[in-house]
Design a protein around this motif. Structure first.
Motif, PDB file in Angstrom:
ATOM      1  N   THR A   1       2.185   4.894   1.359  1.00 53.80           N
ATOM      2  CA  THR A   1       2.164   5.523   2.639  1.00 53.80           C
ATOM      3  C   THR A   1       2.503   6.936   2.400  1.00 53.80           C
ATOM      4  O   THR A   1       2.828   7.726   3.384  1.00 53.80           O
ATOM      5  CB  THR A   1       3.430   4.914   3.495  1.00 53.80           C
ATOM      6  OG1 THR A   1       4.664   4.982   2.838  1.00 53.80           O
ATOM      7  CG2 THR A   1       3.047   3.463   3.752  1.00 53.80           C
TER       8      THR A   1
ATOM      9  N   THR B   1       6.541   0.286   6.122  1.00 53.53           N
ATOM     10  CA  THR B   1       5.536  -0.422   5.358  1.00 53.53           C
ATOM     11  C   THR B   1       5.511  -1.710   5.507  1.00 53.53           C
ATOM     12  O   THR B   1       4.341  -2.273   5.480  1.00 53.53           O
ATOM     13  CB  THR B   1       5.893  -0.081   3.793  1.00 53.53           C
ATOM     14  OG1 THR B   1       7.345  -0.615   3.742  1.00 53.53           O
ATOM     15  CG2 THR B   1       5.910   1.421   3.248  1.00 53.53           C
ATOM     16  N   GLY B   2       6.687  -2.435   6.115  1.00 53.60           N
ATOM     17  CA  GLY B   2       6.479  -3.893   6.465  1.00 53.60           C
ATOM     18  C   GLY B   2       5.427  -4.004   7.564  1.00 53.60           C
ATOM     19  O   GLY B   2       4.423  -5.080   7.699  1.00 53.60           O
TER      20      GLY B   2
ATOM     21  N   MET C   1       1.018  -1.145   0.180  1.00 51.30           N
ATOM     22  CA  MET C   1       0.062  -0.025  -0.091  1.00 51.30           C
ATOM     23  C   MET C   1       0.855   1.108  -0.016  1.00 51.30           C
ATOM     24  O   MET C   1       1.949   1.092   0.622  1.00 51.30           O
ATOM     25  CB  MET C   1      -0.847   0.025   1.338  1.00 51.30           C
ATOM     26  CG  MET C   1      -0.224  -0.141   2.546  1.00 51.30           C
ATOM     27  SD  MET C   1      -0.866   0.444   4.158  1.00 51.30           S
ATOM     28  CE  MET C   1      -1.005   2.210   3.850  1.00 51.30           C
TER      29      MET C   1
ATOM     30  N   GLU D   1      -2.295  -5.311   8.159  1.00 51.73           N
ATOM     31  CA  GLU D   1      -3.275  -5.397   7.314  1.00 51.73           C
ATOM     32  C   GLU D   1      -3.676  -6.801   6.827  1.00 51.73           C
ATOM     33  O   GLU D   1      -4.706  -7.275   6.969  1.00 51.73           O
ATOM     34  CB  GLU D   1      -2.927  -4.600   6.083  1.00 51.73           C
ATOM     35  CG  GLU D   1      -2.965  -2.942   6.141  1.00 51.73           C
ATOM     36  CD  GLU D   1      -2.873  -2.286   4.784  1.00 51.73           C
ATOM     37  OE1 GLU D   1      -3.637  -1.395   4.623  1.00 51.73           O
ATOM     38  OE2 GLU D   1      -1.989  -2.758   3.933  1.00 51.73           O
ATOM     39  N   SER D   2      -2.525  -7.661   6.835  1.00 50.97           N
ATOM     40  CA  SER D   2      -2.567  -9.068   6.611  1.00 50.97           C
ATOM     41  C   SER D   2      -3.347  -9.874   7.735  1.00 50.97           C
ATOM     42  O   SER D   2      -4.049 -10.795   7.788  1.00 50.97           O
ATOM     43  CB  SER D   2      -1.616  -9.704   6.317  1.00 50.97           C
ATOM     44  OG  SER D   2      -0.811  -9.766   7.438  1.00 50.97           O
TER      45      SER D   2
ATOM     46  N   ILE E   1       3.011  -2.247   8.553  1.00 49.39           N
ATOM     47  CA  ILE E   1       1.680  -1.855   7.947  1.00 49.39           C
ATOM     48  C   ILE E   1       1.201  -2.971   7.218  1.00 49.39           C
ATOM     49  O   ILE E   1       0.033  -3.365   7.509  1.00 49.39           O
ATOM     50  CB  ILE E   1       1.607  -0.650   7.092  1.00 49.39           C
ATOM     51  CG1 ILE E   1       2.011   0.485   7.992  1.00 49.39           C
ATOM     52  CG2 ILE E   1       0.137  -0.171   6.482  1.00 49.39           C
ATOM     53  CD1 ILE E   1       2.199   1.690   7.039  1.00 49.39           C
ATOM     54  N   ARG E   2       2.091  -3.666   6.209  1.00 53.40           N
ATOM     55  CA  ARG E   2       1.441  -4.786   5.327  1.00 53.40           C
ATOM     56  C   ARG E   2       1.094  -5.884   6.493  1.00 53.40           C
ATOM     57  O   ARG E   2       0.187  -6.714   6.219  1.00 53.40           O
ATOM     58  CB  ARG E   2       2.543  -5.118   4.445  1.00 53.40           C
ATOM     59  CG  ARG E   2       2.456  -4.168   3.269  1.00 53.40           C
ATOM     60  CD  ARG E   2       3.271  -4.908   2.257  1.00 53.40           C
ATOM     61  NE  ARG E   2       4.821  -5.078   2.331  1.00 53.40           N
ATOM     62  CZ  ARG E   2       5.799  -4.285   2.314  1.00 53.40           C
ATOM     63  NH1 ARG E   2       5.426  -3.009   1.653  1.00 53.40           N
ATOM     64  NH2 ARG E   2       6.970  -4.565   2.780  1.00 53.40           N
ATOM     65  N   LEU E   3       1.947  -6.090   7.356  1.00 48.37           N
ATOM     66  CA  LEU E   3       1.593  -7.266   8.403  1.00 48.37           C
ATOM     67  C   LEU E   3       0.252  -7.176   9.124  1.00 48.37           C
ATOM     68  O   LEU E   3      -0.574  -7.931   9.381  1.00 48.37           O
ATOM     69  CB  LEU E   3       2.845  -7.346   9.452  1.00 48.37           C
ATOM     70  CG  LEU E   3       2.643  -8.274  10.776  1.00 48.37           C
ATOM     71  CD1 LEU E   3       2.350  -9.788   9.982  1.00 48.37           C
ATOM     72  CD2 LEU E   3       3.707  -8.369  11.512  1.00 48.37           C
TER      73      LEU E   3
END
Length: 250
Positions: free
Chosen positions: A3, A215-216, A1, A222-223, A218-220
């Motif tokens: 940022t 970002t890592g 995503m 979100e997952s 945030i991705r985690l």
């Protein structure tokens, strides 16, 4: 995503929708469930200095709130402030970071048998882990903000997560960190799920903040089932004028 988030829009005047409690989560916590940990002068509030460096304003667009903040914190003393897109003249920021606020919408929370409740006796170990992993501000009495949990390996605290802001109906998951030697094994994910299960048990909804550049993470999140709600700014400031009295808040 992406940022490259903008600060939250300012209210557009009378007739706008009622602000969400998470738009000013620190104020809602300090005047609500965390009132026993708060110091308040008029329209400004802060946590007791060895609990958290965060302060809050009832209305950041009202000059009286900033005058109350100056009286509360004292000239030259430092603090952290979240969610205020612009500062009044004379309030120069020492550091500003762009962050994101995420809320649990599809999070699968579950108790973890290895998640150990942490208490006052564990604070020295918690402070040591925070110093190495640097998840954000954590002071000697931060543990009083809520429940904290850890995972140990060979008796050593290697991962933890806990609770920070508690606006009514919500609880922030914070201080999520893992020792560098134990990363990549899902320990933080397990602790977040465990903390969320405890939060849900009392009827609150979990939320959290992360640096927009991370970002890592945030991705985690979100997952796991967190959803981006808004961007926000974190300021680390000093009250203008004078020399700091006593220890800095942050």
């Amino acid at each position: 995503m992406s940022t490259s988030l903008q600060p939250p829009p300012e209210p557009s005047g009378p007739g706008t929708a009622e602000p969400h409690v998470l738009d000013n989560a620190t104020w809602a916590a300090l005047t609500g469930p965390h009132r026993h940990l708060a110091e308040i002068v008029g329209a400004a509030a802060r946590y007791q200095q060895d609990v958290s460096p965060f302060v809050a304003l009832a209305d950041a667009e009202d000059p009286r709130s900033w005058a109350d903040l100056a009286a509360l914190v004292g000239p030259g003393n430092s603090f952290a402030l979240a969610g205020v897109p612009t500062l009044p003249e004379g309030w120069a920021t020492g550091q500003t970071g762009q962050g994101v606020q995420l809320v649990a919408t599809k999070l699968r929370d579950e108790p973890d048998p290895e998640a150990e409740p942490l208490g006052p006796a564990d604070v020295p170990e918690m402070l040591d882990l925070v110093a190495r992993a640097q998840p954000g501000p954590f002071l000697p009495r931060t543990i009083e903000l809520g429940a904290y949990y850890g995972i140990r390996r060979a008796g050593k605290l290697v991962a933890m997560a806990g609770e920070r802001l508690r606006p009514p109906g919500w609880t922030e998951i914070s201080a999520v960190c893992t020792d560098a030697e134990h990363r990549g094994r899902g320990l933080a994910t397990r602790l977040v799920r465990h903390a969320a299960a405890e939060i849900r048990e009392r009827g609150d909804t979990p939320f959290l903040h992360a640096a927009a550049s991370n970002t890592g993470a945030i991705r985690l999140y979100e997952s796991m089932g967190f959803t981006l709600r808004r961007g926000t700014l974190f300021h680390f400031l000093r009250v203008p004028g004078g020399i700091a009295r006593g220890a800095d808040a942050g």
